[in-house]
Scaffold this motif. Structure first.
Motif, PDB file in Angstrom:
ATOM      1  N   PHE A  36      12.407 -29.902   0.319  1.00  0.00           N
ATOM      2  CA  PHE A  36      13.375 -29.389  -0.655  1.00  0.00           C
ATOM      3  C   PHE A  36      12.967 -28.001  -1.159  1.00  0.00           C
ATOM      4  N   LYS A  93      20.392 -27.218  -2.132  1.00  0.00           N
ATOM      5  CA  LYS A  93      19.079 -26.618  -1.900  1.00  0.00           C
ATOM      6  C   LYS A  93      19.199 -25.104  -2.038  1.00  0.00           C
ATOM      7  N   ILE A  99      15.537 -26.381  -8.516  1.00  0.00           N
ATOM      8  CA  ILE A  99      15.172 -27.618  -7.829  1.00  0.00           C
ATOM      9  C   ILE A  99      13.980 -28.272  -8.527  1.00  0.00           C
ATOM     10  N   GLU A 185      17.804 -30.339   7.295  1.00  0.00           N
ATOM     11  CA  GLU A 185      18.546 -30.109   6.050  1.00  0.00           C
ATOM     12  C   GLU A 185      19.507 -31.249   5.746  1.00  0.00           C
TER      13      GLU A 185
END
Length: 443
Positions: A36, A93, A99, A185
């Protein structure tokens, strides 16, 4: 008297434990965070926050369960689980700082959910069994629970690792003549989606539970019970401090559990560094889980036929040998020392539980064991922060395209070194301060 498994709360209790604990992202826990965009240092900090949240919320959540009811607390726990899994399942992302904040919220909520569910789930099931069935069947309930949890754990570990690997998914699609391409991803979110579905199932399960009748207890009586609980907690804490053997067992347990659990937490990144395919992570996790069927029998023979010091040195040898060999990151063969290290976790868990239960009176056994759990989480949290600081320092001196991997490999030797330093410090303190005790660990 109602048959044990005809009691709704018993069946719902087993279902809840399976849904709540069988998380598909566990076999790829570390690399999920890293993929991530987080760093290993941030990952360590996040898990320290998780442990600290549990430590702070554990005792208040138990008191809250007595006041508002076990069902409400379990519904709260599963509601929090849905939120904490949901926010990381669907977060785009983009900015690494955003994040990190989202994952920080996730770790706090996860700790709150764990603390809220801890104790309340067993309490509502046992009270239901005592009210409608035979409480002597509780052991049978736990046996069936462990069986279903093992099945759920093996499925979650195997499937979670498999669907994380884009190459494996593409090979499966080609086998069925499907031309579908996957990227990391995309596949990195699949274990989270499945865990989110389990969170919804857990939430529905708790909604169907019912608090067993406990009589027309007034709120002031419940408050008195809470005060009594805190009084018992203080009493148990003082007993631990004044009982050298109990204190020694918990302190050594803190050391072993904290160090090994840090290694276990980072295991998926370690597997990646020794060139194991991600699709095998779940199989390895299932193999480690099977240690729980064999090691307790071995540990039982050792504990019953040898002194506590014998058990201590066996666990020390396994831990130090495993961690030291893991530091070499041998391709493929590095799995062997990892399994040795993880086996030490099972020995630690059995020995600490065996000796603590052996010397603790029944009226404060649960409270003393809760102190052990709190101590373990404190150890895990502190070690996580220290390791994060070490990673930050080491990262400044490394110029590499794959800086995170390089730093991880260069700092892993910190685990066996730290383990032996603190082991000998505890041993010296024990010899100097506790050697005259009638409950000395060497006797």
């Amino acid at each position: 008297m109602t048959p044990t498994f005809s009691i709704p709360n018993i069946r719902l209790f087993i279902a809840f434990k399976v849904f709540f604990n069988s998380r598909f992202y566990y076999p790829v826990f570390t690399i999920l965070f890293l993929d991530f965009g987080l760093t290993v240092a941030q990952f360590s900090i996040l898990n320290a926050v998780w442990a600290a949240t549990i430590v702070l919320a554990e005792v208040p959540s138990g008191a809250l369960a007595d006041i508002i009811g076990r069902k409400r607390l379990l519904v709260f726990a599963t509601s929090i689980m849905m939120i904490e899994i949901g926010i990381i399942s669907f977060i785009p992302k983009t900015d690494p700082s955003i994040i990190f904040i989202v994952f920080l919220v996730n770790r706090v909520l996860s700790g709150l959910a764990e603390a809220a569910a801890s104790g309340a789930d067993e309490a509502i099931a046992y009270d239901s069994l005592a009210a409608k069935g035979n409480p002597d069947q509780w052991g049978r309930v736990l046996e069936i629970l462990m069986r279903f949890q093992s099945i759920g754990f093996i499925i979650a570990m195997s499937v979670g690792a498999a669907i994380y690997d884009p190459n494996l998914l593409e090979n499966i699609c080609r086998f069925f003549d499907l031309t579908i391409s996957f990227t990391q991803e995309t596949t990195m979110r699949f274990p989270l989606y499945l865990t989110f579905i389990l969170a919804i199932c857990a939430f529905i399960t708790t909604l169907r539970m019912e608090d067993p009748d406990s009589g027309p207890a007034a709120s002031d009586i419940k408050i008195k019970q809470v005060h009594q609980a805190f009084s018992l907690t203080l009493k148990a804490g003082l007993w631990i401090v004044k009982t050298p053997f109990a204190l020694s067992v918990i302190l050594f347990g803190m050391l072993f559990d904290g160090i090994i659990r840090m290694a276990v937490t980072l295991s998926s990144q370690y597997y990646r560094m020794i060139e194991l395919p991600e699709s095998t992570f779940g199989i390895i996790g299932s193999l480690v889980a099977m240690f729980g069927l064999v090691i307790p029998k071995m540990a039982k023979k050792i504990a019953e036929n040898h002194s506590p010091s014998h058990a201590l040195w066996i666990t020390t040898f396994l831990t130090f040998t495993g961690l030291t060999a893991m530091s070499f990151f041998w391709p493929y063969a590095g799995l062997i020392p990892a399994l040795i290290t993880f086996s030490a976790m099972y020995f630690t868990g059995f020995f600490v539980s065996f000796y603590i239960n052996q010397i603790t009176s029944s009226d404060q056994r649960a409270t003393v064991l809760s102190f052990k759990g709190l101590a373990y989480n404190i150890s895990y949290g502190v070690l996580g922060i220290l390791y994060a600081l070490l990673l930050k320092i080491k990262k400044q001196g490394i110029q590499s395209e794959h800086v995170e991997n390089a730093v991880f490999m260069n700092t892993f030797s910190w685990f066996p070194i730290t383990f032996m330093i603190w082991f000998f410090i505890l041993l010296v303190i024990y010899v100097l301060w506790l050697k005259n005790s009638s409950l000395a660990i060497t006797k």
